[in-house]
Write a protein that holds these residues in place. Sequence first.
Motif, PDB file in Angstrom:
ATOM      1  N   THR A  83      15.111 -15.906   4.232  1.00  0.00           N
ATOM      2  CA  THR A  83      14.256 -16.006   3.055  1.00  0.00           C
ATOM      3  C   THR A  83      13.303 -17.187   3.190  1.00  0.00           C
ATOM      4  N   LEU A  84      13.817 -18.324   3.641  1.00  0.00           N
ATOM      5  CA  LEU A  84      12.956 -19.471   3.910  1.00  0.00           C
ATOM      6  C   LEU A  84      11.914 -19.146   4.985  1.00  0.00           C
ATOM      7  N   ALA A  85      12.336 -18.418   6.005  1.00  0.00           N
ATOM      8  CA  ALA A  85      11.409 -18.048   7.075  1.00  0.00           C
ATOM      9  C   ALA A  85      10.292 -17.146   6.552  1.00  0.00           C
ATOM     10  N   TYR A  86      10.616 -16.228   5.649  1.00  0.00           N
ATOM     11  CA  TYR A  86       9.582 -15.388   5.031  1.00  0.00           C
ATOM     12  C   TYR A  86       8.560 -16.255   4.290  1.00  0.00           C
ATOM     13  N   ALA A  87       9.059 -17.222   3.518  1.00  0.00           N
ATOM     14  CA  ALA A  87       8.153 -18.101   2.784  1.00  0.00           C
ATOM     15  C   ALA A  87       7.265 -18.887   3.738  1.00  0.00           C
ATOM     16  N   ALA A  88       7.839 -19.343   4.859  1.00  0.00           N
ATOM     17  CA  ALA A  88       7.050 -20.072   5.855  1.00  0.00           C
ATOM     18  C   ALA A  88       5.997 -19.171   6.487  1.00  0.00           C
ATOM     19  N   MET A  89       6.338 -17.908   6.689  1.00  0.00           N
ATOM     20  CA  MET A  89       5.377 -16.971   7.273  1.00  0.00           C
ATOM     21  C   MET A  89       4.171 -16.775   6.351  1.00  0.00           C
ATOM     22  N   TRP A  90       4.423 -16.506   5.075  1.00  0.00           N
ATOM     23  CA  TRP A  90       3.322 -16.246   4.143  1.00  0.00           C
ATOM     24  C   TRP A  90       2.541 -17.514   3.804  1.00  0.00           C
ATOM     25  N   ARG A  91       3.122 -18.678   4.063  1.00  0.00           N
ATOM     26  CA  ARG A  91       2.446 -19.936   3.744  1.00  0.00           C
ATOM     27  C   ARG A  91       1.110 -20.064   4.466  1.00  0.00           C
ATOM     28  N   ALA A  92       0.992 -19.433   5.620  1.00  0.00           N
ATOM     29  CA  ALA A  92      -0.256 -19.489   6.386  1.00  0.00           C
ATOM     30  C   ALA A  92      -1.345 -18.627   5.765  1.00  0.00           C
ATOM     31  N   GLY A  93      -0.992 -17.817   4.767  1.00  0.00           N
ATOM     32  CA  GLY A  93      -1.956 -16.917   4.172  1.00  0.00           C
ATOM     33  C   GLY A  93      -1.792 -15.501   4.675  1.00  0.00           C
ATOM     34  N   ALA A  94      -2.697 -14.636   4.244  1.00  0.00           N
ATOM     35  CA  ALA A  94      -2.575 -13.216   4.565  1.00  0.00           C
ATOM     36  C   ALA A  94      -3.941 -12.581   4.706  1.00  0.00           C
ATOM     37  N   TYR A  95      -3.996 -11.557   5.533  1.00  0.00           N
ATOM     38  CA  TYR A  95      -5.148 -10.671   5.570  1.00  0.00           C
ATOM     39  C   TYR A  95      -4.906  -9.585   4.534  1.00  0.00           C
ATOM     40  N   VAL A  96      -5.822  -9.439   3.588  1.00  0.00           N
ATOM     41  CA  VAL A  96      -5.619  -8.481   2.506  1.00  0.00           C
ATOM     42  C   VAL A  96      -6.863  -7.615   2.363  1.00  0.00           C
ATOM     43  N   PRO A  97      -6.737  -6.300   2.496  1.00  0.00           N
ATOM     44  CA  PRO A  97      -7.910  -5.434   2.351  1.00  0.00           C
ATOM     45  C   PRO A  97      -8.362  -5.339   0.893  1.00  0.00           C
ATOM     46  N   TRP A  98      -9.626  -5.015   0.724  1.00  0.00           N
ATOM     47  CA  TRP A  98     -10.145  -4.797  -0.621  1.00  0.00           C
ATOM     48  C   TRP A  98      -9.575  -3.507  -1.202  1.00  0.00           C
ATOM     49  N   LYS A  99      -9.434  -3.479  -2.514  1.00  0.00           N
ATOM     50  CA  LYS A  99      -9.155  -2.226  -3.210  1.00  0.00           C
ATOM     51  C   LYS A  99     -10.489  -1.510  -3.376  1.00  0.00           C
ATOM     52  N   LEU A 100     -10.678  -0.445  -2.642  1.00  0.00           N
ATOM     53  CA  LEU A 100     -11.978   0.210  -2.629  1.00  0.00           C
ATOM     54  C   LEU A 100     -12.310   0.844  -3.975  1.00  0.00           C
ATOM     55  N   SER A 101     -11.293   1.131  -4.772  1.00  0.00           N
ATOM     56  CA  SER A 101     -11.538   1.770  -6.059  1.00  0.00           C
ATOM     57  C   SER A 101     -11.797   0.746  -7.163  1.00  0.00           C
ATOM     58  N   GLU A 102     -11.689  -0.545  -6.829  1.00  0.00           N
ATOM     59  CA  GLU A 102     -11.874  -1.599  -7.818  1.00  0.00           C
ATOM     60  C   GLU A 102     -13.219  -2.292  -7.592  1.00  0.00           C
ATOM     61  N   GLU A 103     -13.622  -3.103  -8.553  1.00  0.00           N
ATOM     62  CA  GLU A 103     -14.854  -3.866  -8.388  1.00  0.00           C
ATOM     63  C   GLU A 103     -14.646  -4.964  -7.364  1.00  0.00           C
ATOM     64  N   ASP A 104     -15.745  -5.580  -6.923  1.00  0.00           N
ATOM     65  CA  ASP A 104     -15.680  -6.612  -5.895  1.00  0.00           C
ATOM     66  C   ASP A 104     -14.719  -7.727  -6.296  1.00  0.00           C
ATOM     67  N   GLY A 105     -13.992  -8.245  -5.297  1.00  0.00           N
ATOM     68  CA  GLY A 105     -13.081  -9.346  -5.537  1.00  0.00           C
ATOM     69  C   GLY A 105     -11.651  -8.944  -5.755  1.00  0.00           C
ATOM     70  N   GLU A 106     -11.367  -7.660  -5.829  1.00  0.00           N
ATOM     71  CA  GLU A 106     -10.004  -7.182  -6.009  1.00  0.00           C
ATOM     72  C   GLU A 106      -9.349  -6.952  -4.653  1.00  0.00           C
ATOM     73  N   PHE A 107      -8.117  -7.450  -4.481  1.00  0.00           N
ATOM     74  CA  PHE A 107      -7.391  -7.283  -3.235  1.00  0.00           C
ATOM     75  C   PHE A 107      -6.264  -6.268  -3.410  1.00  0.00           C
ATOM     76  N   ASP A 108      -5.965  -5.566  -2.348  1.00  0.00           N
ATOM     77  CA  ASP A 108      -4.824  -4.644  -2.333  1.00  0.00           C
ATOM     78  C   ASP A 108      -3.627  -5.370  -1.723  1.00  0.00           C
ATOM     79  N   TRP A 109      -2.838  -6.056  -2.554  1.00  0.00           N
ATOM     80  CA  TRP A 109      -1.731  -6.859  -2.058  1.00  0.00           C
ATOM     81  C   TRP A 109      -0.589  -6.023  -1.514  1.00  0.00           C
ATOM     82  N   ASP A 110      -0.575  -4.746  -1.848  1.00  0.00           N
ATOM     83  CA  ASP A 110       0.457  -3.877  -1.281  1.00  0.00           C
ATOM     84  C   ASP A 110       0.256  -3.678   0.215  1.00  0.00           C
TER      85      ASP A 110
END
Length: 243
Positions: free
Chosen positions: A54-81
């Motif tokens: 669990t700690l290792a997961y938190a350390a992994m995400w601490r670096a940030g993430a690549y997140v695609p846009w939600k194409l059906s939403e207005e600009d600035g919305e991310f698809d966190w799934d």
Amino acid sequence: MSLRIPIIRFSDLDLSHPQVRTAADVLLRTVAANLAGDATGCVISGPHGTGKTTLAYAAMWRAGAYVPWKLSEEDGEFDWDRAAPIAQFMTAQDLIIRTLDTTRPETAVNIDWKERGIPYTIVDDVGREGIIPYISTNDRTQLEEMRHRYWLLLDYCAERARHGLIITTNLALTPTNELAAMLGDANWSRLLKLCPIGNMVSLHDVPDRRIIIGGRQPDGAITAKPASKARFPAQAPRDRAET
């Protein structure tokens, strides 16, 4: 990664146990150093259920993430799934049996993580690699092959590329140092080069959180709250056509 790893932040975790708090602080320092370009390692050791992964997961995400846009939403919305971590996470079994499979042509086991922009790598559950296929099942032969494959990893991280490395393991660091005994002198020397003093943490006094979750011990081990969205740095793909 083939498995979806849950999005967890350090602030989602119960860090009330002092050893867990120490481990979290070491991981945060290690991540910060690697993101600043200073290749650094750490080791989190402890028995089952103490929260290492669990700690290792938190350390992994601490670096940030690549997140695609939600194409059906207005600009600035991310698809966190569909978020993908910038840092790299793998189990020790995947590393030793698949990534560093020396029975393939030499070019197939060339490591190029830093060159691909990965800031650091997390190897979870060192010591639980299992039997290496296509190698004699003689215990000594298996150990020598495992040490050779860990040498490929640690030589890359500590010597050739200077790439950050975070390890979790059930193997004890004290008093017998089971991790050093498994890795061998050459690998242990390289690991020490990566890990500053204080960056090897034991969780062996932390109670098993799985037992606690079952209501059979007082509280005190690490637990994760439900994840929420967009709570750490994200980088969206530049070309939306990619999503």
